[in-house]
Design an enzyme around this catalytic site. Structure first.
Site, PDB file in Angstrom:
ATOM      1  N   ASP A  75       0.830  -1.063   0.179  1.00 52.67           N
ATOM      2  CA  ASP A  75      -0.063   0.007  -0.029  1.00 52.67           C
ATOM      3  C   ASP A  75       0.808   1.192  -0.077  1.00 52.67           C
ATOM      4  O   ASP A  75       2.069   1.221   0.206  1.00 52.67           O
ATOM      5  CB  ASP A  75      -0.948   0.163   1.153  1.00 52.67           C
ATOM      6  CG  ASP A  75      -0.081  -0.165   2.540  1.00 52.67           C
ATOM      7  OD1 ASP A  75       1.067  -0.321   2.633  1.00 52.67           O
ATOM      8  OD2 ASP A  75      -0.860  -0.702   3.423  1.00 52.67           O
ATOM      9  N   ASN A 144      -7.850  -1.948  14.092  1.00 56.12           N
ATOM     10  CA  ASN A 144      -9.196  -2.250  13.682  1.00 56.12           C
ATOM     11  C   ASN A 144      -9.255  -3.508  12.704  1.00 56.12           C
ATOM     12  O   ASN A 144     -10.455  -3.699  12.222  1.00 56.12           O
ATOM     13  CB  ASN A 144      -9.688  -1.167  13.000  1.00 56.12           C
ATOM     14  CG  ASN A 144      -9.039  -0.756  11.688  1.00 56.12           C
ATOM     15  OD1 ASN A 144      -8.207  -1.514  11.165  1.00 56.12           O
ATOM     16  ND2 ASN A 144      -9.375   0.464  11.285  1.00 56.12           N
ATOM     17  N   GLU A 151      -9.830  -1.528   4.862  1.00 55.51           N
ATOM     18  CA  GLU A 151     -10.439  -1.039   6.240  1.00 55.51           C
ATOM     19  C   GLU A 151     -11.661  -1.940   6.560  1.00 55.51           C
ATOM     20  O   GLU A 151     -12.048  -2.527   5.501  1.00 55.51           O
ATOM     21  CB  GLU A 151     -10.643   0.466   5.962  1.00 55.51           C
ATOM     22  CG  GLU A 151      -9.460   1.297   5.964  1.00 55.51           C
ATOM     23  CD  GLU A 151      -8.925   1.579   7.493  1.00 55.51           C
ATOM     24  OE1 GLU A 151      -8.663   0.664   8.280  1.00 55.51           O
ATOM     25  OE2 GLU A 151      -8.170   2.567   7.616  1.00 55.51           O
TER      26      GLU A 151
HETATM   27  C1  GLP Z   1      -0.603   0.608   8.353  1.00 59.39           C
HETATM   28  C2  GLP Z   1      -0.192  -0.202   7.213  1.00 59.39           C
HETATM   29  C3  GLP Z   1      -0.644  -1.515   7.529  1.00 59.39           C
HETATM   30  C4  GLP Z   1       0.098  -1.918   8.554  1.00 59.39           C
HETATM   31  C5  GLP Z   1      -0.492  -1.336   9.703  1.00 59.39           C
HETATM   32  C6  GLP Z   1       0.059  -1.661  11.047  1.00 59.39           C
HETATM   33  O1  GLP Z   1      -1.994   1.093   8.583  1.00 59.39           O
HETATM   34  N1  GLP Z   1      -1.131   0.377   5.930  1.00 59.39           N
HETATM   35  O2  GLP Z   1      -0.133  -2.381   6.236  1.00 59.39           O
HETATM   36  O3  GLP Z   1      -0.269  -3.529   8.962  1.00 59.39           O
HETATM   37  O4  GLP Z   1      -0.030  -0.054   9.434  1.00 59.39           O
HETATM   38  O5  GLP Z   1       1.325  -0.841  11.398  1.00 59.39           O
HETATM   39  P1  GLP Z   1       2.246  -1.363  12.736  1.00 59.39           P
HETATM   40  O6  GLP Z   1       2.990  -2.423  12.445  1.00 59.39           O
HETATM   41  O7  GLP Z   1       2.882   0.095  12.974  1.00 59.39           O
HETATM   42  O8  GLP Z   1       1.365  -1.436  13.696  1.00 59.39           O
END
Ligand code: GLP
Length: 245
Positions: A75, A144, A151
């Site tokens: 992403d 979430n 989402e």
């Molecule tokens: C973002 C990314 C996700 C990722 C999430 C979790 O929203 N788009 O792909 O899994 O963060 O991030 P973290 O690993 O910092 O908790």
């Protein structure tokens, strides 16, 4: 401490609980290196966030040639270029891609600063198809239940598309120290489900409810991570602090 391994036969999900951060990141690196050993030119989708930092550190120091791997990312924020330190492309280059031996021709990251979002989504799907599909999708998890930027309530049949981010996700991601755009471009759940292998990394106290939704075993669109229950080769590496007996 050795991780506890649970194989859920009904769903073919492997769950590894890790009781230390070192074990968590090492298990993740072992999985990726094993996939690479089986297929040195595999197509991998990479996550961003705090969770994969330990994995990337271990891959950077692995005595392995990654030059044949085809690299994608899950992403990106709409509007951000690779030069922007808040972009996921910037993060992935800094944390991994610039630090290992990878020809530019083997890297295809989502272009968040494109002037034509729909064309970029189509072009990205085509690039994945030309690579023969993803061999390995490495995923983090949102509190979430989001995977990539899919989402809660996202349609599960979609491939790469533009997604509106929830306020919860924007607030969580703002902790990285940069303003968070309202939209992202993301691989869709259909793209992720088609990956031949999925490695889901679940780390941090905020992920408990989302992990629990997955472990309950019922596909539920309000928890996008539960779409992975359909996947035939899913491995979950989970922070042992999230274990609920
Ligand atoms: C973002 C990314 C996700 C990722 C999430 C979790 O929203 N788009 O792909 O899994 O963060 O991030 P973290 O690993 O910092 O908790």
């Amino acid at each position: 401490m050795a991780p506890f391994l649970l194989i859920t036969w009904r769903r073919r999900m492997q769950l590894l609980w890790c009781d230390s951060d070192d074990s968590f990141h090492s298990r993740a690196a072992e999985r990726v290196l094993a996939a690479h050993a089986r297929k040195p030119d595999l197509a991998i989708a990479l996550p961003t966030g705090r969770t994969p930092l330990g994995l990337y550190s271990r891959l950077r120091s692995a005595a392995v040639a990654f030059s044949a791997v085809r690299w994608f990312n899950l992403d990106e924020y709409v509007g951000l270029s690779r030069a922007d330190p808040a972009s996921y492309a910037h993060f992935l280059h800094a944390q991994l891609l610039d630090e290992i031996d990878v020809p530019d021709t083997n890297i295809r990251l989502i272009r968040g600063d494109t002037s034509d979002l729909q064309a970029e989504c189509r072009s990205y799907d085509q690039a994945i198809a030309r690579a023969g599909g993803l061999d390995l999708a490495i995923l983090g998890l949102g509190a979430n239940g989001h995977i990539a930027f899919n989402e809660p309530g996202s349609a599960w049949h979609r491939t790469t598309h533009v997604a509106t981010l929830t306020e919860q996700t924007r607030a969580a991601n703002a902790q990285q120290g940069y303003p968070v755009p309202p939209c992202g471009i993301t691989m869709g759940i259909a793209t992720l489900i088609r990956a031949r292998e999925v490695l889901l990394l679940v780390h941090g106290q905020s992920k408990g409810d989302a992990l629990q939704a997955l472990l309950q075993g019922d596909p539920d669109p309000s928890w996008p991570v539960t779409s992975l229950l359909e996947h035939p080769a899913l491995t979950v590496i989970a922070d042992g602090r999230l274990r609920r007996e």
